[in-house]
Write a protein that holds these residues in place. Structure first.
Motif, PDB file in Angstrom:
ATOM      1  N   UNK A  35     -50.944  -4.361 -55.203  1.00 58.69           N
ATOM      2  CA  UNK A  35     -49.811  -5.176 -54.773  1.00 58.69           C
ATOM      3  C   UNK A  35     -48.484  -4.564 -55.203  1.00 58.69           C
ATOM      4  N   UNK A  36     -48.439  -3.949 -56.373  1.00 59.99           N
ATOM      5  CA  UNK A  36     -47.214  -3.282 -56.823  1.00 59.99           C
ATOM      6  C   UNK A  36     -46.873  -2.115 -55.895  1.00 59.99           C
ATOM      7  N   UNK A  37     -47.879  -1.343 -55.532  1.00 57.76           N
ATOM      8  CA  UNK A  37     -47.657  -0.212 -54.616  1.00 57.76           C
ATOM      9  C   UNK A  37     -47.201  -0.713 -53.249  1.00 57.76           C
ATOM     10  N   UNK A  38     -47.794  -1.780 -52.774  1.00 56.81           N
ATOM     11  CA  UNK A  38     -47.378  -2.341 -51.490  1.00 56.81           C
ATOM     12  C   UNK A  38     -45.937  -2.824 -51.549  1.00 56.81           C
ATOM     13  N   UNK A  39     -45.538  -3.409 -52.640  1.00 59.85           N
ATOM     14  CA  UNK A  39     -44.158  -3.860 -52.804  1.00 59.85           C
ATOM     15  C   UNK A  39     -43.182  -2.689 -52.737  1.00 59.85           C
ATOM     16  N   UNK A  40     -43.537  -1.598 -53.376  1.00 55.57           N
ATOM     17  CA  UNK A  40     -42.691  -0.393 -53.330  1.00 55.57           C
ATOM     18  C   UNK A  40     -42.541   0.088 -51.889  1.00 55.57           C
ATOM     19  N   UNK A  41     -43.643   0.100 -51.183  1.00 58.50           N
ATOM     20  CA  UNK A  41     -43.615   0.571 -49.793  1.00 58.50           C
ATOM     21  C   UNK A  41     -42.845  -0.384 -48.880  1.00 58.50           C
ATOM     22  N   UNK A  42     -42.970  -1.668 -49.117  1.00 59.21           N
ATOM     23  CA  UNK A  42     -42.203  -2.635 -48.324  1.00 59.21           C
ATOM     24  C   UNK A  42     -40.707  -2.473 -48.562  1.00 59.21           C
ATOM     25  N   UNK A  47     -35.896  -3.076 -42.519  1.00 60.09           N
ATOM     26  CA  UNK A  47     -36.257  -4.380 -41.963  1.00 60.09           C
ATOM     27  C   UNK A  47     -36.588  -4.289 -40.477  1.00 60.09           C
ATOM     28  N   UNK A  48     -35.901  -3.422 -39.754  1.00 63.03           N
ATOM     29  CA  UNK A  48     -36.169  -3.295 -38.319  1.00 63.03           C
ATOM     30  C   UNK A  48     -37.581  -2.793 -38.051  1.00 63.03           C
ATOM     31  N   UNK A  54     -46.988  -1.993 -39.296  1.00 62.60           N
ATOM     32  CA  UNK A  54     -47.772  -2.479 -40.426  1.00 62.60           C
ATOM     33  C   UNK A  54     -47.483  -1.581 -41.627  1.00 62.60           C
ATOM     34  N   UNK A  55     -47.163  -2.189 -42.740  1.00 65.53           N
ATOM     35  CA  UNK A  55     -46.951  -1.432 -43.975  1.00 65.53           C
ATOM     36  C   UNK A  55     -48.224  -1.580 -44.794  1.00 65.53           C
TER      37      UNK A  55
END
Length: 75
Positions: A35-42, A47-48, A54-55
């Motif tokens: 989840x931490x890695x996904x947050x970094x990628x998000x 935003x566009x 999909x991230x």
């Protein structure tokens, strides 16, 4: 704002992972790391693009995080 809340929750969860029972510590550490890695990628995705693409965390990164958790690395 949403990612700030998620990151704050991740920081809290990371601080308690070492105190979890050994039987669940590695699995929780892996989930927290993913989840931490996904947050970094998000955060790195404009935003566009978020509404169109999909991230995700790529499989090699997941494997690296899983290996680290299996070896006892905590977030």
């Amino acid at each position: 704002r949403l990612l700030d809340d998620i990151d704050a929750d991740l920081a809290v969860s990371a601080s308690v992972v070492p105190s979890l029972p050994a039987s669940s510590r590695r699995a929780v550490a892996l989930a927290q790391s993913l989840f931490a890695e996904l947050s970094v990628r998000l955060r790195a995705t404009p935003a566009t693009q978020l509404v169109r693409a999909r991230v995700r965390v790529p499989n090699p990164v997941k494997a690296r995080l899983a290996l680290a958790a299996a070896l006892g690395s905590t977030p």
